[in-house]
Design an enzyme around this catalytic site. Structure first.
Site, PDB file in Angstrom:
ATOM      1  N   TYR A 119      42.253  61.170  97.571  1.00  0.00           N
ATOM      2  CA  TYR A 119      41.836  61.370  96.180  1.00  0.00           C
ATOM      3  C   TYR A 119      41.428  62.822  95.997  1.00  0.00           C
ATOM      4  O   TYR A 119      40.648  63.353  96.789  1.00  0.00           O
ATOM      5  CB  TYR A 119      40.659  60.446  95.854  1.00  0.00           C
ATOM      6  CG  TYR A 119      40.169  60.558  94.427  1.00  0.00           C
ATOM      7  CD1 TYR A 119      40.959  60.124  93.365  1.00  0.00           C
ATOM      8  CD2 TYR A 119      38.904  61.078  94.142  1.00  0.00           C
ATOM      9  CE1 TYR A 119      40.509  60.225  92.053  1.00  0.00           C
ATOM     10  CE2 TYR A 119      38.452  61.172  92.832  1.00  0.00           C
ATOM     11  CZ  TYR A 119      39.254  60.747  91.794  1.00  0.00           C
ATOM     12  OH  TYR A 119      38.802  60.839  90.497  1.00  0.00           O
ATOM     13  N   ASP A 178      40.783  69.774 100.915  1.00  0.00           N
ATOM     14  CA  ASP A 178      39.874  69.295  99.873  1.00  0.00           C
ATOM     15  C   ASP A 178      38.643  68.729 100.566  1.00  0.00           C
ATOM     16  O   ASP A 178      38.656  67.606 101.069  1.00  0.00           O
ATOM     17  CB  ASP A 178      40.571  68.234  99.014  1.00  0.00           C
ATOM     18  CG  ASP A 178      39.656  67.699  97.923  1.00  0.00           C
ATOM     19  OD1 ASP A 178      38.485  68.129  97.864  1.00  0.00           O
ATOM     20  OD2 ASP A 178      40.112  66.842  97.143  1.00  0.00           O
ATOM     21  N   LYS A 195      30.472  68.006  94.808  1.00  0.00           N
ATOM     22  CA  LYS A 195      29.423  67.081  95.249  1.00  0.00           C
ATOM     23  C   LYS A 195      28.180  67.794  95.792  1.00  0.00           C
ATOM     24  O   LYS A 195      27.364  68.251  95.004  1.00  0.00           O
ATOM     25  CB  LYS A 195      30.016  66.056  96.223  1.00  0.00           C
ATOM     26  CG  LYS A 195      31.139  65.277  95.502  1.00  0.00           C
ATOM     27  CD  LYS A 195      31.578  63.979  96.111  1.00  0.00           C
ATOM     28  CE  LYS A 195      32.405  63.201  95.089  1.00  0.00           C
ATOM     29  NZ  LYS A 195      33.804  63.012  95.428  1.00  0.00           N
TER      30      LYS A 195
HETATM   31  C1  LIG Z   1      34.956  63.292  94.359  1.00  0.00           C
HETATM   32  C2  LIG Z   1      36.151  63.984  94.831  1.00  0.00           C
HETATM   33  C3  LIG Z   1      36.914  64.815  93.991  1.00  0.00           C
HETATM   34  C4  LIG Z   1      36.642  64.929  92.518  1.00  0.00           C
HETATM   35  O1  LIG Z   1      35.416  65.498  92.236  1.00  0.00           O
HETATM   36  P1  LIG Z   1      34.778  65.259  90.766  1.00  0.00           P
HETATM   37  O2  LIG Z   1      33.567  66.107  90.772  1.00  0.00           O
HETATM   38  O3  LIG Z   1      34.519  63.792  90.671  1.00  0.00           O
HETATM   39  O4  LIG Z   1      35.791  65.710  89.779  1.00  0.00           O
HETATM   40  C5  LIG Z   1      37.954  65.529  94.547  1.00  0.00           C
HETATM   41  N1  LIG Z   1      38.257  65.420  95.846  1.00  0.00           N
HETATM   42  C6  LIG Z   1      37.561  64.631  96.691  1.00  0.00           C
HETATM   43  C7  LIG Z   1      37.936  64.576  98.125  1.00  0.00           C
HETATM   44  C8  LIG Z   1      36.507  63.871  96.200  1.00  0.00           C
HETATM   45  O5  LIG Z   1      35.854  63.048  97.031  1.00  0.00           O
END
Ligand SMILES: *Cc1c(COP(=O)(O)O)cnc(C)c1O
Length: 431
Positions: free
Chosen positions: A146, A241, A269
């Site tokens: 994701y 990511d 985060k």
């Molecule tokens: C949570 C998450 C995102 C998206 O971040 P948001 O602040 O919710 O837009 C992207 N990549 C990873 C791996 C995530 O866990």
């Protein structure tokens, strides 16, 4: 045992009339496990309290950011002090510089950094930059990973998208989908095949180097190193990511843990300390292509917002070796206790942990990729989830999410959690 969700129930019903599903982010609606999501009223340390007055030990931590626990006094004080000086100027500030430098201390391969307001913005911006820098259009992503809700990523995405079985969201154009090539996590041969099928047109591989959005999955030996080697060989960029894993699996994320140098890294985060922040960064020669120095446009009215940088910077300043040592101690106790609970009932469920992220798969065989993740017994997970909730333990409301432990969790909290775990396992497997 039964606790009351009366007030939460009434509010969720009211919410459903005004917001899709009554929520502003899908997983909060509890669709994967059924039942009523508690409406949260406040949080402190390791605990949440709902509108009915129930208290929970929280293992969601706002889906990752709250590594110091909720309402950490110094983070709150920093936000209050910042707010008193004005909440947004749309002009450069000192804290943005300090925060970018602090991020580079943890992630030395982020030679230059751009702050944005969410993880989604960070990943969208990173792939725009990768496409511009390589003059190529295609992107490889892994099934079940994701990267936020950008169009290019909603192709077999994990997290809520996995849970709801809508891996290909309507509204994403065929053209966009065609530029996103899918691979299976832990399958290097599959990556080689994609590069020979689409030579000279793949801009980048984007990956959650340790995926946390299809459960928490381990990279097999050589897999991440292999991605680095293949991308270098083909002139494509490697994007880690680390929105979830950054500061979690190790202070410097997977990048530090494996000693790999990706071209670009995305964060979110934890760097916001509970306020909306994201960041992307990496090789200086790439970041110099971002506006206003270079031609790749990317902007944000609230980027580097004073409250967000106050919360983020204060959080990062607290991430000391001593804090990580204490977290490791608590998490080890939790992991060992969960395993002991499984042994006690003769179930060999697959459990993974990196730092303060953990996942209990309702599967007796190892889960190495998205295909295998989907074989989990999600009905048993839902029974386990509700039994834990009724015992005051708030877990992520879906099998395909990781548990997050904070520095505020105590040994007593873990003991309470393990007692609940024993009872909840019996309930999960009684049906
Ligand atoms: C949570 C998450 C995102 C998206 O971040 P948001 O602040 O919710 O837009 C992207 N990549 C990873 C791996 C995530 O866990």
């Amino acid at each position: 045992m039964s606790i009351s969700f009366k007030r939460s129930q009434a509010w969720i019903e009211r919410a459903r009339h005004i917001m899709p599903g009554g929520v502003n982010s899908p997983v909060r609606a509890f669709r994967a496990v059924g039942g009523t999501p508690p409406m949260i009223r406040r949080a402190q340390g390791a605990y949440l309290w709902d509108e009915d007055g129930n208290r929970y030990i929280d293992y969601v931590g706002s889906w990752g950011p709250m590594i110091l626990g909720h309402a950490h006094p110094e983070v709150v004080a920093a936000i209050q002090a910042a707010a008193a000086d004005g909440t947004s100027y749309g002009a450069p500030t000192v804290r943005e510089v300090l925060m970018a430098e602090k991020i580079r201390d943890f992630f030395p391969s982020m030679e230059m950094v751009r702050l944005v307001s969410s993880g989604t913005e960070a990943t969208m911006s990173a792939i725009r930059l990768a496409r511009a820098a390589t003059k190529r259009d295609r992107l490889i992503k892994f099934s079940g990973c994701y990267h936020g809700h950008g169009d290019s990523f909603l192709i077999a995405a994990g997290s809520g998208a996995t849970t709801f079985g809508v891996p290909n969201s309507p509204g994403v154009t065929a053209g966009t989908a065609a530029d996103t090539l899918l691979a299976e996590y832990n399958d290097l041969a599959g990556i080689e095949r994609l590069f020979s099928e689409y030579p000279d047109s793949i801009a980048a591989i984007i990956i959650e180097p340790i995926p946390g959005n299809m459960g928490l999955i381990q990279p097999e030996p050589g897999f991440l190193e292999g991605l680095r080697e293949i991308t270098l060989r083909h002139g494509a960029l490697l994007i880690f990511d680390e929105v979830m894993t950054g500061f979690r699996v190790a202070p410097g994320g997977v990048t530090e843990l494996f000693g790999i140098r990706p071209d670009l890294i995305t964060l979110g985060k934890i760097i916001g300390g509970g306020l909306p922040v994201g960041a992307y960064g990496g090789r200086a020669d790439l970041m110099q292509q971002v506006a206003p120095v270079g031609p790749v446009y990317q902007a944000g009215t609230l980027s580097g917002n004073p409250l967000a940088t106050a919360a983020g910077l204060t959080t990062l300043e607290h991430l000391t070796p001593a804090l990580y040592a204490r977290l490791e101690d608590t998490c080890k106790q939790l992991e060992d206790g969960l395993r002991a609970g499984l042994s006690a009932i003769g179930r060999d469920l697959y459990l993974t942990r990196y730092g303060s992220m953990l996942c209990l798969f309702f599967s007796e065989t190892p889960v190495r990729n998205y295909t295998e993740a989907r074989h989990c017994d999600t009905a048993a997970f839902a029974r386990y989830f509700h039994a834990m909730l009724e015992r005051g333990v708030y877990l992520p409301a879906a099998q395909f999410e990781a548990f997050f432990v904070s520095a505020a969790h105590t040994h007593d909290d873990i003991q309470h959690t393990l007692q609940a775990h024993q009872e909840a396992l019996a309930i999960a497997f009684s049906a």
